[in-house]
Design a protein around this motif. Structure first.
Motif, PDB file in Angstrom:
ATOM      1  N   ARG A 121      37.039 199.831   8.303  1.00 25.88           N
ATOM      2  CA  ARG A 121      36.447 198.708   7.586  1.00 25.88           C
ATOM      3  C   ARG A 121      37.091 197.376   7.932  1.00 25.88           C
ATOM      4  O   ARG A 121      36.654 196.333   7.443  1.00 25.88           O
ATOM      5  N   GLN A 122      38.109 197.380   8.762  1.00 27.10           N
ATOM      6  CA  GLN A 122      38.698 196.131   9.215  1.00 27.10           C
ATOM      7  C   GLN A 122      39.298 196.340  10.602  1.00 27.10           C
ATOM      8  O   GLN A 122      39.649 197.461  10.968  1.00 27.10           O
ATOM      9  N   LEU A 218      31.062 199.745  11.509  1.00 27.01           N
ATOM     10  CA  LEU A 218      31.153 198.619  10.581  1.00 27.01           C
ATOM     11  C   LEU A 218      32.055 197.504  11.109  1.00 27.01           C
ATOM     12  O   LEU A 218      32.086 196.408  10.536  1.00 27.01           O
ATOM     13  N   TYR A 259      30.289 207.394   2.478  1.00 24.65           N
ATOM     14  CA  TYR A 259      30.106 206.145   3.257  1.00 24.65           C
ATOM     15  C   TYR A 259      28.643 205.699   3.405  1.00 24.65           C
ATOM     16  O   TYR A 259      28.088 205.619   4.507  1.00 24.65           O
TER      17      TYR A 259
END
Length: 276
Positions: A121-122, A218, A259
């Motif tokens: 997510r990052q 993502l 998710y």
């Protein structure tokens, strides 16, 4: 508190008791906070054995499930070479009422998982040497022989038909030895260790790289890095087949609540593969 949350506490209490008993049986002492696996199936924690740091992991299953390959995954992975992974030090099994329990002592990995969740997510700042180690590890695994998963080649076609109809019929797999649960919570940094060997075995070639890629969607820059590292694995027809198998598996997981925000990116990626 929802009904699901209310049911979670007895399961976690049970696993904590199992972990404490496992430590006693294996002559270890718990030395840190417990970590629960996917949907509280497993529990693990740092421990000490004769003063040395180790990792203690335990799980319980209905005995009808203990004949599956997942039950012996870490044990069967002991002979694999050329891969940075924890070593199995000791293992014990016992039964309670309707369940069988196993606990394993593993060598302690000081490096942290790259992500607290399977999906990234990052962005991560990983050096070129880390990517080189990852590529080397998956290449080393692919070339090793095993009977694990050899009985399951027919598992993938129904999933492809369910999600993609006849659009993937022109693709055919190659086969190799794969990790089968390759995502960002199962690789560490700054040094690479590949964790959780319950599910490894024969699978469509490129399945591990495809899984890491799909769990990166993502964060486009990270997805691009995965693709660059494994372009020769992912881009041929066999690699596209593996990616669609991973997408189908993940969409089934999404249907069970995991998710959810990957649903659209996965469908979009499948369309790119099938329209190529």
């Amino acid at each position: 508190m929802t009904g699901e949350q209310a049911e979670e506490e007895p399961q976690r209490a049970f696993l904590r008791r199992v972990l404490a008993e496992a430590a006693d049986r294996l002559g270890a002492r718990l030395a840190g906070e417990a970590v629960f696996g996917w949907r509280d199936r497993t529990i693990g924690a740092p421990a000490l054995k004769e003063g040395e740091p180790v990792w203690l992991r335990a799980t319980a299953e209905h005995r009808d499930w203990t004949t599956s390959e997942e039950w012996t995954g870490n044990q069967d992975a002991a002979h694999l070479t050329g891969i940075p992974k924890p070593s199995l030090l000791d293992r014990i099994e016992w039964d309670e009422a309707e369940v069988m329990i196993y606990a394993e002592l593993m060598t302690f990995v000081p490096d942290r998982p790259c992500s607290p969740t399977p999906e990234l997510r990052q962005p991560l700042d990983l050096p070129r040497s880390w990517w080189k180690s990852l590529r080397g590890a998956l290449d080393a695994l692919a070339g090793q022989t095993t009977r694990r998963g050899a009985e399951n080649p027919g598992w993938y076609e129904p999933t492809l038909r369910v999600f993609f109809g006849a659009r993937a019929d022109h693709l055919r797999p190659a086969w190799s030895t794969e990790h089968m649960d390759m995502h960002w919570a199962n690789v560490t940094s700054p040094r690479l260790w590949v964790l959780d060997w319950e599910h490894w075995g024969r699978a469509p070639a490129g399945y591990g790289a495809a899984s890491l890629y799909c769990h990166s969607l993502l964060v486009p820059d990270m997805a691009r890095q995965v693709r660059d590292t494994f372009a020769d694995v992912l881009e041929p027809p066999e690699g596209r087949y593996a990616q669609l198998c991973v997408i189908g598996h993940m969409l089934r997981r999404i249907d069970r609540g995991d998710y959810l925000d990957l649903a659209v990116p996965l469908h979009e990626h499948a369309d790119r593969i099938l329209d190529a």
